[in-house]
Structures are given as structure tokens and as C-alpha cells.
Design a protein around this motif. Sequence first.
Motif, PDB file in Angstrom:
ATOM      1  N   VAL A  94       0.824  -1.215   0.000  1.00 48.45           N
ATOM      2  CA  VAL A  94       0.000   0.000   0.000  1.00 48.45           C
ATOM      3  C   VAL A  94       0.852   1.256   0.000  1.00 48.45           C
ATOM      4  CG1 VAL A  94      -2.105  -1.017   0.914  1.00 48.45           C
ATOM      5  CG2 VAL A  94      -0.380  -0.219   2.506  1.00 48.45           C
ATOM      6  N   ALA A  95       2.115   1.151   0.374  1.00 47.22           N
ATOM      7  CA  ALA A  95       3.001   2.319   0.313  1.00 47.22           C
ATOM      8  C   ALA A  95       4.451   1.871   0.232  1.00 47.22           C
ATOM      9  CB  ALA A  95       2.802   3.208   1.538  1.00 47.22           C
ATOM     10  N   LEU A  96       5.225   2.656  -0.530  1.00 46.81           N
ATOM     11  CA  LEU A  96       6.672   2.453  -0.642  1.00 46.81           C
ATOM     12  C   LEU A  96       7.334   3.796  -0.380  1.00 46.81           C
ATOM     13  CD1 LEU A  96       6.726   0.357  -3.941  1.00 46.81           C
ATOM     14  CD2 LEU A  96       7.472  -0.487  -1.709  1.00 46.81           C
ATOM     15  N   SER A  97       8.441   3.788   0.329  1.00 44.90           N
ATOM     16  CA  SER A  97       9.118   5.058   0.611  1.00 44.90           C
ATOM     17  C   SER A  97       9.825   5.562  -0.640  1.00 44.90           C
ATOM     18  CB  SER A  97      10.153   4.862   1.719  1.00 44.90           C
ATOM     19  OG  SER A  97      11.208   4.038   1.252  1.00 44.90           O
ATOM     20  N   ALA A 115      23.471 -10.773  -5.243  1.00 45.96           N
ATOM     21  CA  ALA A 115      23.781  -9.497  -5.893  1.00 45.96           C
ATOM     22  C   ALA A 115      23.138  -8.366  -5.099  1.00 45.96           C
ATOM     23  CB  ALA A 115      23.253  -9.486  -7.331  1.00 45.96           C
ATOM     24  N   ASP A 116      23.715  -7.170  -5.214  1.00 48.64           N
ATOM     25  CA  ASP A 116      23.146  -5.987  -4.586  1.00 48.64           C
ATOM     26  C   ASP A 116      21.899  -5.569  -5.352  1.00 48.64           C
ATOM     27  OD1 ASP A 116      24.965  -5.816  -2.584  1.00 48.64           O
ATOM     28  OD2 ASP A 116      26.221  -4.295  -3.554  1.00 48.64           O
ATOM     29  N   VAL A 117      20.821  -5.361  -4.614  1.00 51.81           N
ATOM     30  CA  VAL A 117      19.554  -4.950  -5.219  1.00 51.81           C
ATOM     31  C   VAL A 117      19.092  -3.665  -4.528  1.00 51.81           C
ATOM     32  CG1 VAL A 117      17.129  -5.593  -5.583  1.00 51.81           C
ATOM     33  CG2 VAL A 117      18.928  -7.331  -5.783  1.00 51.81           C
ATOM     34  N   THR A 118      18.655  -2.700  -5.333  1.00 55.18           N
ATOM     35  CA  THR A 118      18.152  -1.430  -4.795  1.00 55.18           C
ATOM     36  C   THR A 118      16.632  -1.420  -4.870  1.00 55.18           C
ATOM     37  OG1 THR A 118      20.168  -0.312  -5.474  1.00 55.18           O
ATOM     38  CG2 THR A 118      18.246   1.082  -5.050  1.00 55.18           C
ATOM     39  N   ARG A 119      16.020  -1.140  -3.732  1.00 59.38           N
ATOM     40  CA  ARG A 119      14.554  -1.108  -3.619  1.00 59.38           C
ATOM     41  C   ARG A 119      14.162   0.063  -2.718  1.00 59.38           C
ATOM     42  NH1 ARG A 119      12.294  -6.170  -4.668  1.00 59.38           N
ATOM     43  NH2 ARG A 119      13.738  -7.945  -4.635  1.00 59.38           N
ATOM     44  N   PRO A 120      12.851   0.397  -2.704  1.00 63.17           N
ATOM     45  CA  PRO A 120      12.390   1.364  -1.704  1.00 63.17           C
ATOM     46  C   PRO A 120      12.786   0.893  -0.301  1.00 63.17           C
ATOM     47  CG  PRO A 120      10.686   0.997  -3.340  1.00 63.17           C
ATOM     48  CD  PRO A 120      11.780  -0.003  -3.631  1.00 63.17           C
ATOM     49  N   ALA A 121      13.247   1.829   0.525  1.00 62.08           N
ATOM     50  CA  ALA A 121      13.782   1.459   1.834  1.00 62.08           C
ATOM     51  C   ALA A 121      12.700   0.921   2.763  1.00 62.08           C
ATOM     52  CB  ALA A 121      14.469   2.669   2.471  1.00 62.08           C
ATOM     53  N   ARG A 122      11.486   1.495   2.647  1.00 63.61           N
ATOM     54  CA  ARG A 122      10.408   1.077   3.555  1.00 63.61           C
ATOM     55  C   ARG A 122       9.183   0.665   2.750  1.00 63.61           C
ATOM     56  NH1 ARG A 122      12.145   5.694   5.368  1.00 63.61           N
ATOM     57  NH2 ARG A 122      10.222   6.776   4.836  1.00 63.61           N
ATOM     58  N   VAL A 123       8.424  -0.228   3.333  1.00 59.14           N
ATOM     59  CA  VAL A 123       7.225  -0.726   2.657  1.00 59.14           C
ATOM     60  C   VAL A 123       6.108  -0.872   3.676  1.00 59.14           C
ATOM     61  CG1 VAL A 123       7.827  -3.190   2.940  1.00 59.14           C
ATOM     62  CG2 VAL A 123       6.366  -2.521   1.053  1.00 59.14           C
ATOM     63  N   LYS A 124       4.882  -0.609   3.221  1.00 57.93           N
ATOM     64  CA  LYS A 124       3.706  -0.893   4.055  1.00 57.93           C
ATOM     65  C   LYS A 124       2.864  -1.918   3.293  1.00 57.93           C
ATOM     66  CE  LYS A 124       0.924   2.381   6.325  1.00 57.93           C
ATOM     67  NZ  LYS A 124      -0.165   3.378   6.254  1.00 57.93           N
ATOM     68  N   VAL A 125       2.546  -3.008   3.960  1.00 58.97           N
ATOM     69  CA  VAL A 125       1.851  -4.131   3.317  1.00 58.97           C
ATOM     70  C   VAL A 125       0.587  -4.472   4.082  1.00 58.97           C
ATOM     71  CG1 VAL A 125       2.138  -6.487   2.426  1.00 58.97           C
ATOM     72  CG2 VAL A 125       4.139  -5.101   2.854  1.00 58.97           C
ATOM     73  N   ARG A 126      -0.486  -4.738   3.354  1.00 59.55           N
ATOM     74  CA  ARG A 126      -1.707  -5.287   3.957  1.00 59.55           C
ATOM     75  C   ARG A 126      -1.843  -6.726   3.502  1.00 59.55           C
ATOM     76  NH1 ARG A 126      -5.217  -0.258   2.593  1.00 59.55           N
ATOM     77  NH2 ARG A 126      -4.392   1.099   4.215  1.00 59.55           N
ATOM     78  N   TYR A 127      -2.252  -7.587   4.398  1.00 60.05           N
ATOM     79  CA  TYR A 127      -2.355  -9.005   4.066  1.00 60.05           C
ATOM     80  C   TYR A 127      -3.285  -9.696   5.048  1.00 60.05           C
ATOM     81  CZ  TYR A 127       0.929  -9.530   7.976  1.00 60.05           C
ATOM     82  OH  TYR A 127       1.521  -9.483   9.215  1.00 60.05           O
TER      83      TYR A 127
END
Length: 183
Positions: A94-97, A115-127
Motif C-alpha cells: 500500500v506504500a513504498l518510501s 547481488a546488490d539490489v536497490t529497492r524502496p527502503a520502507r514498505v507498508k503491506v496489507r495481508y
Amino acid sequence: MRGMANLPIPTSDIPLLPVLIAPHARLRAKARAVGKGDEDAVRAIIPRMFATMYTAPGIGLAAPQVDLGLRLLIVDLMPNDKPAPFTMINPEIVALSPELATREEGCLSLPGMYADVTRPARVKVRYLDETGARKELEAENLLSACVQHEIDHLDGVLFVDYLSILKRNMIMRKLAKEQKLKK
Ligand code: NI
């Protein structure tokens, strides 16, 4: 996601599940939502997924990796070597930083590859959890990367997809070679 320093938990007599290895075509399929009628399959596979993940050892495993095309994943970072399991059914981001973070990732479907992977640092998940209760999780650091990595599996995405074509091809060639040697 592959774990590095986790202690495998003794999982006694729970039968382990074979993990699909890339480039298996079914790792690239989009999983469907868990719905009515899936309860028995989900209830039966969750303990087997945990046993398989802890034995690997890994810190996350998605149902498509064990050839079940449902939107179901498990995660356990084993903080302080103690179990802290999450089961996520039909997870939705529901949200990515806007801030990004880079960390080394591995995957039980790409054994031995990192391998090094770059992603949004924070995540909000509903489940939904294993009891069907609605949950929301805000994660950062390793948990954030792990949850994003596992949700990717539900959409047929692997961590190598975030790398340059050159690097991805290098990893896939190395994996194919090592898998061939294992046979
Ligand atoms: Ni993975």
C-alpha cells in the motif's frame, strides 16, 4: 530470500517441498489470489513451506517457488536466532518510501547467487495472516527488502530482474553451469 547466518530449526518429520530453480517457467507466472476453496491447500502447505525454508536455510519463501501458484508467502528473519514467523496471504503493497536502500539479496530459487539490489527502503503491506485476520505491516531494513522480494515472486519477478542485463546473464549462466554439475 536466502538466509546467511540463520540456524535451521529442527523441523522433525514435516515433509520438505522441492524448490523450483530458475529459469523454471513457473517462477515467471503471476500467482492468483487465495480465495474460497483454497483453505485446505493453504493450511496444508504452510507448515511444509516453513520446514523447507528453515532447512534451506532461508528467510523468506513464496508459494510459486514450491510450485503453488497462489498469493501466499512466508518470512522469518529469525532475529536473535529466535523464530518470528510471518505468513502473508494476498499481500498488497500500500506504500513504498521514496528513499531507496541497497542490500545483497539471494534466493532459494537461485542457489548460491547473490547481488546488490536497490529497492524502496520502507514498505507498508496489507495481508491476511494464517487465521484469515487482516493485518498491516510497516517494514524497513532487511524485513522490507525480504517482503518486497517475496511479493515479487507472486508476480513472477526475480531479484536478478533489478540488475543490468549483463549482470543478470552472468548470474543465470553461472547458475545453469552449477546446476548442470550437480546432476
Ligand atoms: Ni526468492
